[in-house]
Enzyme design. Structure first.
Site, PDB file in Angstrom:
ATOM      1  N   GLY A  17      -8.206   8.956   9.095  1.00 62.12           N
ATOM      2  CA  GLY A  17      -8.544   9.189  10.579  1.00 62.12           C
ATOM      3  C   GLY A  17      -9.553  10.032  10.953  1.00 62.12           C
ATOM      4  N   ALA A  38      -9.533   5.774   3.458  1.00 63.34           N
ATOM      5  CA  ALA A  38      -9.476   6.684   4.256  1.00 63.34           C
ATOM      6  C   ALA A  38     -10.596   7.604   4.354  1.00 63.34           C
ATOM      7  CB  ALA A  38      -8.034   7.854   4.105  1.00 63.34           C
ATOM      8  N   GLY A  39     -11.007   7.982   5.689  1.00 65.09           N
ATOM      9  CA  GLY A  39     -12.119   9.062   5.743  1.00 65.09           C
ATOM     10  C   GLY A  39     -13.350   8.343   6.156  1.00 65.09           C
ATOM     11  N   ALA A  83      -9.385   1.502   8.731  1.00 66.66           N
ATOM     12  CA  ALA A  83      -8.835   1.300   9.820  1.00 66.66           C
ATOM     13  C   ALA A  83      -9.574   1.851  11.188  1.00 66.66           C
ATOM     14  CB  ALA A  83      -7.431   1.487   9.981  1.00 66.66           C
ATOM     15  N   LYS A 108       0.901  -1.203   0.056  1.00 61.25           N
ATOM     16  CA  LYS A 108      -0.126   0.047   0.066  1.00 61.25           C
ATOM     17  C   LYS A 108       0.770   1.267   0.007  1.00 61.25           C
ATOM     18  CE  LYS A 108      -2.928   3.006   2.924  1.00 61.25           C
ATOM     19  NZ  LYS A 108      -3.988   3.068   3.827  1.00 61.25           N
TER      20      LYS A 108
END
Lengths: 66, 296
Positions: free
Chosen positions: B194, B220-221, B242, B133
């Site tokens: 995050g 992301a987001g 995550a 990644k």
């Protein structure tokens, strides 16, 4: 002689390979990667790569992230 | 990918009724959460039944992480490379190995192409995988990607035989550049890493999913389940998240929610949503209605 491992000075034998250092640290080879002075040292090259005085060694492994 | 983005366009016109009809898959693929006739997600020649990729950052404990992986049904999870602490060596790897997930090493924290390439090469040595990644950050407050360094790194890593999944801005041209360079997947952000702010620019994301041929993964987001569902509805092939799970009050429950959301969003995308209208369209026919004297 002295080398720098993960930012900390460490005294090792005068003749010390990456493999010796890993054994000394009790890490790897699985899940561990090593760079010496910014250069990646592949697992198969550990035994043949001797360290010199003042070498900067990064010993890296898995951590949560991403 | 390769489906119209018109489901995002607001119109009253009849021309919009063709939105997103083209279900991407023919029957006969692997069985998974997204319907038994879904072909599954193929990245770099590898087929995944799950379209939810889990990042491992922020998990309170390895036990919670392991349970979250199971609840999410994830088949791939990210892992970072950091200075080793012999005391804790191997434990995260053990968890991921036991869970049977494919490792996706990241280059988190790298600010230059040189740094990212070296990190990827080290990860290849450590984890015996050429998947990465690719993440090249341009600013430590927003963690937004540095497009110039990202392209340099992607080119070098692809040339070096890596299977590159590139974390990128939600910019169609940049995404296409990454595809042209040979990235196996392009992973635009919804909003900063995050932040949990969801998908800031659904229009941009829909453009990317419409125009790219390689898998598009929202990365992301995501803050909650509806964000993940929206990503899939906009045509993403998968979602990588995550923080939304690892820092949720109940991570395992949220992992399960994300699994359902990704599956629901994928199904809705394949089902073909109705166009958005300004005015009502009666769902009950007026014909045959009883007639009364008007009151007024």
């Amino acid at each position: 002689m002295k080398v720098v491992v993960n930012g900390e000075e460490r005294t090792v034998d005068t003749v010390c390979t990456v493999a010796n250092l890993a054994a000394d640290l009790d890490v790897g080879p699985k899940g561990v990667a090593v760079a010496v002075n910014g250069e990646v040292v592949g697992r198969s090259a550990w035994a043949g790569r001797t360290l010199d005085e003042g070498d900067r060694v990064e010993v890296l492994g898995a951590m949560q992230g991403g | 990918m390769s489906e119209p983005a018109s489901s995002f366009v607001c119109t009253d016109g009849p021309q919009a009724t063709s939105s997103a009809h083209k279900a991407g898959a023919e029957p006969g693929g692997v069985a998974d959460d997204t319907g038994s006739d879904d072909d599954g997600l193929v990245i770099g020649g590898v087929t995944f039944g799950s379209r939810l990729i889990l990042g491992t950052g922020g998990a309170a404990s390895l036990e919670v992480l392991e349970a979250s992986l199971v609840a999410a049904g994830a088949e791939m999870a990210t892992v970072a490379l950091r200075r080793i602490d012999p005391a804790t060596q191997g434990s995260i790897l053990d968890v991921l190995t036991a869970a049977g997930v494919r490792l996706l090493p990241n280059t988190a924290g790298c600010f230059t192409a040189r740094d990212a390439v070296r990190t990827a090469q080290l990860a290849r040595e450590a984890f015996a995988t050429d998947w990465v990644k690719l993440e090249v950050i341009g600013d430590d407050r927003t963690l937004l990607p540095d497009a110039v360094e990202l392209l340099d790194a992607a080119e070098e890593l692809v040339d070096d035989g890596f299977t590159v999944l590139a974390y990128t801005n939600d910019d169609l041209i940049l995404a296409r550049r990454l595809e042209d360079l040979g990235c196996a997947a392009v992973m635009p952000l919804g909003s900063p890493i995050g932040s949990g702010a969801g998908i800031n620019n659904p229009y941009n994301l829909a453009l990317i999913t419409e125009r790219l041929s390689v898998p598009v993964v929202l990365d992301a987001g995501v803050g909650t389940a509806s964000d993940a569902a929206l990503a899939m509805e906009l045509g993403c092939d998968a979602v990588l998240l995550a923080t939304a799970v690892t820092r949720a009050r109940e991570p395992v429950r949220m992992a399960e929610a994300m699994r359902s959301a990704v599956a629901a969003g994928r199904l809705a995308r394949r089902a073909g949503r109705i166009p958005v209208r300004r005015y009502a369209l009666a769902s009950t026919p007026t014909e045959g209605r009883a007639e009364w004297e008007r009151d007024r």
